[in-house]
Motif scaffolding. Structure first.
Motif, PDB file in Angstrom:
ATOM      1  N   ASP A   6      48.374  44.912  46.388  1.00 27.57           N
ATOM      2  CA  ASP A   6      48.096  43.580  45.847  1.00 27.57           C
ATOM      3  C   ASP A   6      46.604  43.289  45.973  1.00 27.57           C
ATOM      4  OD1 ASP A   6      48.019  40.984  44.975  1.00 27.57           O
ATOM      5  OD2 ASP A   6      49.691  40.293  46.215  1.00 27.57           O
ATOM      6  N   LEU A   7      45.892  43.437  44.873  1.00 25.86           N
ATOM      7  CA  LEU A   7      44.451  43.195  44.847  1.00 25.86           C
ATOM      8  C   LEU A   7      44.098  41.732  44.591  1.00 25.86           C
ATOM      9  CD1 LEU A   7      42.908  46.083  42.683  1.00 25.86           C
ATOM     10  CD2 LEU A   7      42.376  45.579  45.078  1.00 25.86           C
ATOM     11  N   ARG A   8      45.076  40.908  44.271  1.00 28.33           N
ATOM     12  CA  ARG A   8      44.772  39.565  43.777  1.00 28.33           C
ATOM     13  C   ARG A   8      43.845  38.766  44.686  1.00 28.33           C
ATOM     14  NH1 ARG A   8      50.788  37.628  42.465  1.00 28.33           N
ATOM     15  NH2 ARG A   8      51.023  38.717  44.477  1.00 28.33           N
ATOM     16  N   PRO A   9      44.044  38.766  46.015  1.00 28.38           N
ATOM     17  CA  PRO A   9      43.117  37.979  46.850  1.00 28.38           C
ATOM     18  C   PRO A   9      41.675  38.472  46.803  1.00 28.38           C
ATOM     19  CG  PRO A   9      45.143  38.493  48.043  1.00 28.38           C
ATOM     20  CD  PRO A   9      45.143  39.334  46.811  1.00 28.38           C
ATOM     21  N   GLN A  10      41.481  39.774  46.536  1.00 27.15           N
ATOM     22  CA  GLN A  10      40.133  40.344  46.542  1.00 27.15           C
ATOM     23  C   GLN A  10      39.399  40.191  45.223  1.00 27.15           C
ATOM     24  OE1 GLN A  10      42.018  44.097  47.991  1.00 27.15           O
ATOM     25  NE2 GLN A  10      40.184  44.259  49.265  1.00 27.15           N
ATOM     26  N   LEU A  11      40.110  39.792  44.157  1.00 23.82           N
ATOM     27  CA  LEU A  11      39.480  39.699  42.844  1.00 23.82           C
ATOM     28  C   LEU A  11      38.363  38.661  42.817  1.00 23.82           C
ATOM     29  CD1 LEU A  11      42.593  39.928  40.475  1.00 23.82           C
ATOM     30  CD2 LEU A  11      40.983  41.742  41.082  1.00 23.82           C
ATOM     31  N   SER A  12      38.404  37.691  43.708  1.00 22.60           N
ATOM     32  CA  SER A  12      37.347  36.671  43.749  1.00 22.60           C
ATOM     33  C   SER A  12      36.002  37.264  44.144  1.00 22.60           C
ATOM     34  CB  SER A  12      37.729  35.553  44.724  1.00 22.60           C
ATOM     35  OG  SER A  12      37.902  36.069  46.031  1.00 22.60           O
ATOM     36  N   ASN A  13      36.003  38.499  44.693  1.00 22.59           N
ATOM     37  CA  ASN A  13      34.750  39.162  45.093  1.00 22.59           C
ATOM     38  C   ASN A  13      34.036  39.848  43.933  1.00 22.59           C
ATOM     39  OD1 ASN A  13      35.219  38.484  47.810  1.00 22.59           O
ATOM     40  ND2 ASN A  13      36.474  40.313  48.111  1.00 22.59           N
ATOM     41  N   ILE A  14      34.649  39.895  42.754  1.00 17.83           N
ATOM     42  CA  ILE A  14      34.060  40.588  41.608  1.00 17.83           C
ATOM     43  C   ILE A  14      32.725  39.946  41.237  1.00 17.83           C
ATOM     44  CG2 ILE A  14      34.320  40.982  39.114  1.00 17.83           C
ATOM     45  CD1 ILE A  14      37.302  41.428  39.605  1.00 17.83           C
ATOM     46  N   ARG A  15      31.709  40.793  41.083  1.00 11.40           N
ATOM     47  CA  ARG A  15      30.371  40.325  40.719  1.00 11.40           C
ATOM     48  C   ARG A  15      29.763  41.188  39.612  1.00 11.40           C
ATOM     49  NH1 ARG A  15      32.251  36.848  43.058  1.00 11.40           N
ATOM     50  NH2 ARG A  15      31.446  35.577  44.774  1.00 11.40           N
ATOM     51  N   VAL A  16      30.610  41.906  38.878  1.00 11.37           N
ATOM     52  CA  VAL A  16      30.164  42.719  37.745  1.00 11.37           C
ATOM     53  C   VAL A  16      31.044  42.375  36.547  1.00 11.37           C
ATOM     54  CG1 VAL A  16      29.290  44.623  39.162  1.00 11.37           C
ATOM     55  CG2 VAL A  16      31.687  44.632  38.424  1.00 11.37           C
ATOM     56  N   PRO A  17      30.552  42.620  35.319  1.00  8.86           N
ATOM     57  CA  PRO A  17      31.371  42.319  34.137  1.00  8.86           C
ATOM     58  C   PRO A  17      32.656  43.153  34.127  1.00  8.86           C
ATOM     59  CG  PRO A  17      29.082  42.710  33.525  1.00  8.86           C
ATOM     60  CD  PRO A  17      29.213  43.117  34.957  1.00  8.86           C
ATOM     61  N   VAL A  18      33.762  42.491  33.829  1.00  3.20           N
ATOM     62  CA  VAL A  18      35.063  43.163  33.744  1.00  3.20           C
ATOM     63  C   VAL A  18      35.750  42.735  32.453  1.00  3.20           C
ATOM     64  CG1 VAL A  18      37.349  43.455  34.773  1.00  3.20           C
ATOM     65  CG2 VAL A  18      35.334  43.292  36.248  1.00  3.20           C
ATOM     66  N   LEU A  19      36.196  43.704  31.682  1.00  8.63           N
ATOM     67  CA  LEU A  19      36.983  43.456  30.478  1.00  8.63           C
ATOM     68  C   LEU A  19      38.365  44.045  30.677  1.00  8.63           C
ATOM     69  CD1 LEU A  19      37.337  42.620  27.478  1.00  8.63           C
ATOM     70  CD2 LEU A  19      36.404  44.882  26.864  1.00  8.63           C
ATOM     71  N   THR A  20      39.397  43.211  30.567  1.00  7.79           N
ATOM     72  CA  THR A  20      40.772  43.685  30.643  1.00  7.79           C
ATOM     73  C   THR A  20      41.362  43.737  29.244  1.00  7.79           C
ATOM     74  OG1 THR A  20      41.233  42.932  32.908  1.00  7.79           O
ATOM     75  CG2 THR A  20      43.109  43.109  31.415  1.00  7.79           C
ATOM     76  N   LEU A  21      41.853  44.915  28.867  1.00  6.55           N
ATOM     77  CA  LEU A  21      42.478  45.121  27.565  1.00  6.55           C
ATOM     78  C   LEU A  21      43.975  45.285  27.772  1.00  6.55           C
ATOM     79  CD1 LEU A  21      39.921  47.683  26.071  1.00  6.55           C
ATOM     80  CD2 LEU A  21      39.942  45.188  25.816  1.00  6.55           C
ATOM     81  N   GLY A  22      44.757  44.356  27.246  1.00  4.18           N
ATOM     82  CA  GLY A  22      46.200  44.389  27.435  1.00  4.18           C
ATOM     83  C   GLY A  22      46.932  44.837  26.191  1.00  4.18           C
ATOM     84  N   ALA A  23      48.094  45.476  26.386  1.00  4.28           N
ATOM     85  CA  ALA A  23      48.948  45.928  25.284  1.00  4.28           C
ATOM     86  C   ALA A  23      50.106  44.948  25.130  1.00  4.28           C
ATOM     87  CB  ALA A  23      49.463  47.339  25.559  1.00  4.28           C
ATOM     88  N   LEU A  24      50.200  44.289  23.982  1.00  6.58           N
ATOM     89  CA  LEU A  24      51.173  43.210  23.821  1.00  6.58           C
ATOM     90  C   LEU A  24      52.580  43.693  23.517  1.00  6.58           C
ATOM     91  CD1 LEU A  24      49.244  40.410  21.901  1.00  6.58           C
ATOM     92  CD2 LEU A  24      49.581  40.732  24.354  1.00  6.58           C
ATOM     93  N   GLN A  25      52.738  44.969  23.138  1.00  4.56           N
ATOM     94  CA  GLN A  25      54.075  45.453  22.784  1.00  4.56           C
ATOM     95  C   GLN A  25      54.785  46.164  23.923  1.00  4.56           C
ATOM     96  OE1 GLN A  25      55.476  44.504  19.961  1.00  4.56           O
ATOM     97  NE2 GLN A  25      53.555  43.432  19.549  1.00  4.56           N
ATOM     98  N   HIS A  26      54.162  46.186  25.083  1.00  4.78           N
ATOM     99  CA  HIS A  26      54.802  46.875  26.203  1.00  4.78           C
ATOM    100  C   HIS A  26      54.389  46.193  27.489  1.00  4.78           C
ATOM    101  CE1 HIS A  26      56.774  50.176  28.309  1.00  4.78           C
ATOM    102  NE2 HIS A  26      55.730  50.251  29.103  1.00  4.78           N
ATOM    103  N   GLY A  27      55.180  45.232  27.917  1.00  6.78           N
ATOM    104  CA  GLY A  27      54.877  44.565  29.176  1.00  6.78           C
ATOM    105  C   GLY A  27      55.239  45.435  30.346  1.00  6.78           C
ATOM    106  N   ALA A  28      54.869  45.019  31.534  1.00  2.00           N
ATOM    107  CA  ALA A  28      55.211  45.736  32.757  1.00  2.00           C
ATOM    108  C   ALA A  28      55.735  44.726  33.770  1.00  2.00           C
ATOM    109  CB  ALA A  28      53.990  46.467  33.309  1.00  2.00           C
ATOM    110  N   PRO A  29      57.028  44.478  33.789  1.00  2.00           N
ATOM    111  CA  PRO A  29      58.107  45.082  32.985  1.00  2.00           C
ATOM    112  C   PRO A  29      58.140  44.526  31.554  1.00  2.00           C
ATOM    113  CG  PRO A  29      59.009  43.374  34.360  1.00  2.00           C
ATOM    114  CD  PRO A  29      57.553  43.488  34.741  1.00  2.00           C
ATOM    115  N   TYR A  30      59.110  44.996  30.765  1.00  2.00           N
ATOM    116  CA  TYR A  30      59.195  44.616  29.361  1.00  2.00           C
ATOM    117  C   TYR A  30      59.283  43.104  29.223  1.00  2.00           C
ATOM    118  CZ  TYR A  30      60.429  49.522  28.888  1.00  2.00           C
ATOM    119  OH  TYR A  30      60.415  50.886  28.950  1.00  2.00           O
TER     120      TYR A  30
END
Length: 313
Positions: A231-255
């Motif tokens: 679980d990285l969620r608590p540490q994400l607030s430390n991000i200090r560089v550009p981040v681009l998240t590319l998501g796939a809409l036809q296949h969730g995790a889970p569906y």
């Protein structure tokens, strides 16, 4: 577009036990346990964590495939970028025909060993703040580097990876308690059916299956177990560089529906500072965006890299 000489070399990264040890600045270590920390890092530094294929010239980019995948999944991206960038394409230990981690390295976990291995690779190859691009498991590792060692990298493209996969599955299980158990799912495991569920592009199905079959089954199972607990969620607030998240809409995790996929990504990455993190979604793609929407994927990556280079000038 500048001219270049393609120099391709395949390396098996076997990190030595000598030289400066890599430390993660986000981990504060009391003086009383400094010695044990050094031992752990030294053992991790002895890990044959991945194979690397290097091509092209220019600013460095590290590309990390997902679970049970080889670096070949990045073929179209390499073709699109190698005229302007130096590409370091990884295949992680235990996957795509690469030898698994040693028992000593497993003692510290696959995810931790890979993060430390990548940081040491950056240091030993003297890469100047490389951009890290990762798919699925590779996306998780890229996010982990952005959250725990932002000073070592220049940016991240996270391709359909999540910071807390297990939390999402737990949420889905709670809302649909009558779904088949994981034991039944394992009993009916079908590599081709799984490949078909992860890509619309039929020409990729056998390629995905081949990578699965060339991967070490124990490694795949143990790494999936680690991802389900991570679980990285608590540490994400430390991000200090550009981040681009590319998501796939036809296949969730889970569906799930495309709308649910977008909401899941928004919820999972809510702690990432908005000034550093952005989303884009492939409408007609399943999990392997490089199979279903390669031109869109490479366009998104190219735009991100151009923006990153302009900001650095």
């Amino acid at each position: 577009m500048k001219s270049f000489n393609i120099a391709v070399r395949t390396l098996t990264l076997t990190l030595g036990l000598t030289g400066a040890l890599v430390s993660l600045p986000s981990l504060a270590v009391p003086a009383s346990v400094t010695q044990s920390k050094t031992i752990i890092e030294a053992e991790q530094a002895g890990c044959a964590c991945f194979n690397v294929t290097v091509s092209g010239e220019g600013p460095a980019i590290i590309l990390i495939p997902g679970l049970a995948s080889s670096g070949e999944v990045w073929h179209s991206t390499v073709e699109a970028l190698q005229a302007d960038y130096q590409l370091h394409v990884l295949t992680l230990a235990g996957f795509g025909g690469v030898a698994p981690l040693t028992n000593k390295a497993w003692a510290h976990g696959f995810l931790s060993s890979q993060q430390q291995g990548i940081l040491r690779y950056i240091q030993e190859q003297q890469l100047d703040k490389p951009v890290v691009i990762g798919h699925s498991l590779g996306g998780y590792l890229a996010l982990a580097l952005a959250a725990t060692a932002p000073e070592a990298i220049g940016g991240v493209v996270n391709v359909d990876g999540l910071p807390a996969l297990g939390a999402l599955f737990a949420q889905a299980a709670a809302s649909a308690p009558n779904q088949n158990s994981s034991q039944n799912a394992l009993a009916s495991f079908d590599p081709m059916a799984m490949a078909q569920g992860m890509a619309n592009n039929e020409s990729w199905h056998q390629r995905i299956v081949n990578d699965m079959l060339r991967s070490d089954g124990m490694t795949s199972g143990r790494v999936m177990g680690e991802l389900m607990q991570a679980d990285l969620r608590p540490q994400l607030s430390n991000i200090r560089v550009p981040v681009l998240t590319l998501g796939a809409l036809q296949h969730g995790a889970p569906y799930s529906t495309p709308e649910q996929v977008q909401q899941n990504f928004a919820d999972q990455l809510a702690n990432a500072p908005v000034q550093y993190h952005h989303f884009a979604f492939a409408e007609n793609s399943k999990h392997f965006i490089m199979a279903d929407a390669p031109e869109w994927l490479n366009q998104q990556i190219t735009q991100f890299l151009r923006s990153h280079r302009m900001q650095g000038e």
